[in-house]
Structure formats: C-alpha cells, structure tokens
Design a protein around this motif. Structure first.
Motif, mmCIF file in Angstrom:
data_model
loop_
_atom_site.group_PDB
_atom_site.id
_atom_site.type_symbol
_atom_site.label_atom_id
_atom_site.label_comp_id
_atom_site.label_asym_id
_atom_site.label_seq_id
_atom_site.Cartn_x
_atom_site.Cartn_y
_atom_site.Cartn_z
ATOM 1 N N ARG A 100 1.166 -12.545 -12.530
ATOM 2 C CA ARG A 100 0.523 -11.234 -12.676
ATOM 3 C C ARG A 100 -0.302 -11.140 -13.954
ATOM 4 N N ARG A 106 5.096 5.138 -0.898
ATOM 5 C CA ARG A 106 4.118 4.926 -1.981
ATOM 6 C C ARG A 106 2.707 4.680 -1.448
ATOM 7 N N TYR A 107 2.571 3.851 -0.414
ATOM 8 C CA TYR A 107 1.243 3.420 0.017
ATOM 9 C C TYR A 107 0.878 3.847 1.443
ATOM 10 N N ASP A 146 2.987 -5.965 -6.849
ATOM 11 C CA ASP A 146 3.769 -5.648 -8.046
ATOM 12 C C ASP A 146 4.823 -4.586 -7.731
ATOM 13 N N PHE A 147 4.440 -3.612 -6.932
ATOM 14 C CA PHE A 147 5.375 -2.554 -6.549
ATOM 15 C C PHE A 147 6.547 -3.134 -5.755
ATOM 16 N N GLU A 171 -3.238 -13.837 -13.170
ATOM 17 C CA GLU A 171 -3.925 -12.667 -12.620
ATOM 18 C C GLU A 171 -4.301 -12.836 -11.148
ATOM 19 N N GLU A 186 8.859 -4.957 -8.155
ATOM 20 C CA GLU A 186 9.610 -4.051 -9.021
ATOM 21 C C GLU A 186 10.721 -3.333 -8.255
ATOM 22 N N SER A 193 3.162 -7.505 2.259
ATOM 23 C CA SER A 193 2.453 -6.310 1.782
ATOM 24 C C SER A 193 1.442 -5.800 2.803
ATOM 25 N N SER A 195 -2.094 -11.261 -8.744
ATOM 26 C CA SER A 195 -1.304 -10.274 -8.025
ATOM 27 C C SER A 195 -2.161 -9.055 -7.699
ATOM 28 N N CYS A 196 -1.517 -8.008 -7.194
ATOM 29 C CA CYS A 196 -2.198 -6.746 -6.910
ATOM 30 C C CYS A 196 -1.160 -5.631 -7.008
ATOM 31 N N ASP A 197 -1.595 -4.383 -7.009
ATOM 32 C CA ASP A 197 -0.675 -3.262 -7.223
ATOM 33 C C ASP A 197 0.442 -3.237 -6.187
ATOM 34 N N GLU A 198 0.090 -3.464 -4.923
ATOM 35 C CA GLU A 198 1.090 -3.372 -3.862
ATOM 36 C C GLU A 198 2.172 -4.439 -4.013
#
Length: 387
Positions: free
Chosen positions: A306, A366-367, A317-318, A310, A321, A214, A312-315
């Motif tokens: 996640r 996305r990022y 998780d993306f 707890e 997915e 990431s 994880s982070c948004d990036e």
C-alpha cells in the motif's frame, strides 16, 4: 484428483456436443493464490504461492486440415484461423490462444490443425490468475497433442513470453510456475533468481485461506505493473553504479536502500528487499508453526504494498482493515497485480461463516458493493491425459 472418471466423461461429452467427435487429449491447469512475496518475481525475488481447487480445462482433437477452431464455452466465443495465415485477435482470451500457438511454433514445427474447447471455473479478474491457468493448460495441451516433449520449465517460460509479447505485460513467472509445479497440501517456495522451487507443508492447523473479492476492476494493473518494473530496474541501475558489487536485484540489502536518490524508486526497491525478507521469515514461522507471526507478516506485506509499492486501492484497504479487526483473523493483505482484485486472509476454520457474514455486511454498507468470499485448498499443478 481432477481427472476422475466423472470429470473425463463430462468434459468429453461437452467436447462431443461442440464438435461431434471425441477428444484425444484433456489438459487442465489450476488457478493460484500467492501467500506472500508479491511483486518480486519479475525482479529475481522470492514468493510463496500454491495452486487452488479451481481449474481451466482444454480438450483437443485433430483435424484433417491446417485450420484451428477453438471454442471458449465460458465466453461463448469462437476463434477460427489457419495455422499458416495471419490473424488479429480481438479479445484478451484470443490473444492468449494465438500467442501460445505463435510462440510455440517459433520453437517447434506444428503440423496439422486441431479443434479445442475451453471451459473452467477459475474466477476472472479476481487475482487468482485465470489467465495463467488458461496459458498453462493450453500450452501443456499443445505440447502433448503435438508430442513436442518440452519440459515443464520450458513450457512456463513460453507462457511468460505470451504475456510479454501479446498482452504487453512484463510479468514474472509466479503465476505460471504455481499453476504448473504446485503439489497438493504444500506451498511452493519459489526462487526466481535461479528458477528453482522447494515445497513446505500447507497445513495451517486450525486456520485456512479465505479470499475476499473487492469486485473492483483492475483497470490500471497492466500499465502500472509496467511502471513498477521500470522503477525497480532504474533503482537497480543507480545502485549498480554506486556500489560495484551490486549486479543483480538480490545483491541489494537494506543498507543500500537509502542510496537510491529518486524517492519513488527508493520506495519501490525498499518494498522488494523487505518483501523477500518477509518470505524468508514466513518460511521460518511455518516451520515453527507460529501462525500469529505468520499472519503479522501478511499484514506487513499489505502495508508495504500500500505505502511503498502503491498498488492498493481504498476498497482493498478497507477489506484488509476490517479483516484484521477480527480476533479470529491472523493477517490479511492484497494479493495479485493490485488496484483491485482480492485480499487473502488467514482465518480460523470454525469462524469462516462468521467472517464471511461480517465482511459482506461491512463492505456493502461502506461501498454498496458485494464482496465474494471464497475458501480454497491447495491442489496439484497442471496435468494432461491422452484418451
């Protein structure tokens, strides 16, 4: 094998360029991936890692005085100290080196100084444990250099002390264990209650392990790691008071989880219990060559890390997915301490280029960040040769 004639020659030449002498010992240790069993090692749980084809190498030669002179080729920095004088490390890699020297000298008397050169290709900060590879390579090298005859388990426990006492991270033994004991073409199955291991074939038929970095800095990993240690310990303490038969983490079963009164602590211990079960289920899936179920266990592990642990982070998780949306990816999860780093993905071998292209495009869109994609194979653990 890492110690080919070419590697010995190249490493020796690098050392000679730095010190104008030839090394007497070459010590190497690999990075690692952890397939499943995350955040369980410091609570006597189960994990399934393996070493990967990326290494840290430390070369040594003796000095005629009691000085220690260490060059980090990758950081382009030097550590210079006297064996018997105080020293205050000013960077993490120096803390690792100084911590190894001090902790080893607590156990065995070290006589005489040395020169050392560190170089490697284990990615730093990406969740494949460059720090453990550094510790294990250096500690094994010192063990051979001083002829201390420490056994491998003693060595990795000393490395763990370095993490605890000099980096202030209350880590378990997973990373060091994998770097030390791994075997080519095998996965380790580690039981941290007994500090024992077995091997299971790493053959995945048409599939392979692909990591997506990431490139999110894991700035919270140290402090949050310690929080998780305290939260799970608090859950154990409460359950021990409620149920006299519960004395150790591995005594906790699913039926006990709801008895933990604190909601956060209950979530943490639920992850621990279910993650241990996922490791056992993963062993069975591999033995039956049921890679579809094996992949589903990876994804379930991520969801637990996640939502319950707890970390994880948004990036991340993306990335997970996106990966599992692809028909040729059987499972994906966050790997390592958390709050960034890598996902590990079980991808069909003939689709790795397509996977890489898709993931890079999606992440950039996305990022506006680049994700590094790496495919790894399992290798042997730490090794030292005397020249």
């Amino acid at each position: 094998m890492i110690f080919s004639d070419d590697v010995i020659s190249r490493t020796s030449e690098s050392f000679f360029d730095a010190f104008q002498m030839h090394p007497t010992h070459i010590s190497t240790a690999p990075g690692r991936i952890n397939i499943i069993g995350e955040h369980t090692d410091y609570n006597d749980g189960l994990s399934m890692p393996c070493a990967i084809n990326r290494w840290i190498t430390v070369t040594f030669s003796p000095r005629s005085d009691d000085q220690i002179y260490i060059i980090s080729k990758d950081f382009n920095q030097v550590l210079f100290l006297s064996m018997y004088a105080g020293y205050q490390p000013d960077s993490d890699w120096k803390k690792y080196m100084y911590g190894c020297i001090q902790i080893l000298s607590d156990v065995k008397k070290l006589h005489g100084g040395f020169n050392a050169l560190i170089e490697g290709n284990v990615p730093v900060g990406s969740g494949v444990s460059s720090s453990a590879a550094l510790e294990v390579a250096f500690m094994n090298g010192l063990n051979a250099f001083y002829n201390l005859k420490l056994d491998p388990l003693a060595i990795i426990k000393l490395c763990q002390r370095v993490e605890h006492e000099y980096l202030k991270v209350k880590s378990g033994l997973l990373d060091q264990y994998a770097s030390q004991f791994s075997k080519e073409n095998n996965l380790l199955v580690l039981d941290f209650q007994k500090n024992t291991h077995t091997y299971i074939s790493a053959e995945m038929d048409e599939y392979c392990w692909v990591l997506c970095n990431s490139n999110v800095t894991r700035s919270l990993a140290g402090s949050k790691y310690t929080e998780r240690v305290m939260e799970t310990q608090a859950a154990l303490n409460q359950l021990s008071e409620t149920f006299p038969d519960i004395k150790h983490f591995r005594d906790i079963k699913e039926i006990h989880i709801s008895a933990v009164k604190n909601v956060t602590q209950q979530k943490r211990i639920k992850h621990y219990v279910l993650e241990n079960k996922r490791v056992q289920d993963a062993i069975a899936a591999l033995e039956q060559q049921d890679l579809t179920h094996f992949g589903a266990l990876l994804t379930a592990s991520h969801l637990s890390l996640r939502d319950l642990y707890e970390v994880s982070c948004d990036e991340i998780d993306f990335l997970m997915e996106q990966a599992i949306s692809l028909p040729y990816c059987l499972g994906s999860r966050i790997m390592g301490g958390g709050f960034g780093g890598c996902t590990i993905n079980l991808v069909k071998k003939n689709c790795t280029q397509e996977f890489s292209k898709f993931m890079k495009f999606a992440y950039l869109k996305r990022y506006n960040m680049v994700t590094e994609i790496n495919e790894y194979i399992s290798v042997d653990g730490a090794h030292v040769i005397t020249l």
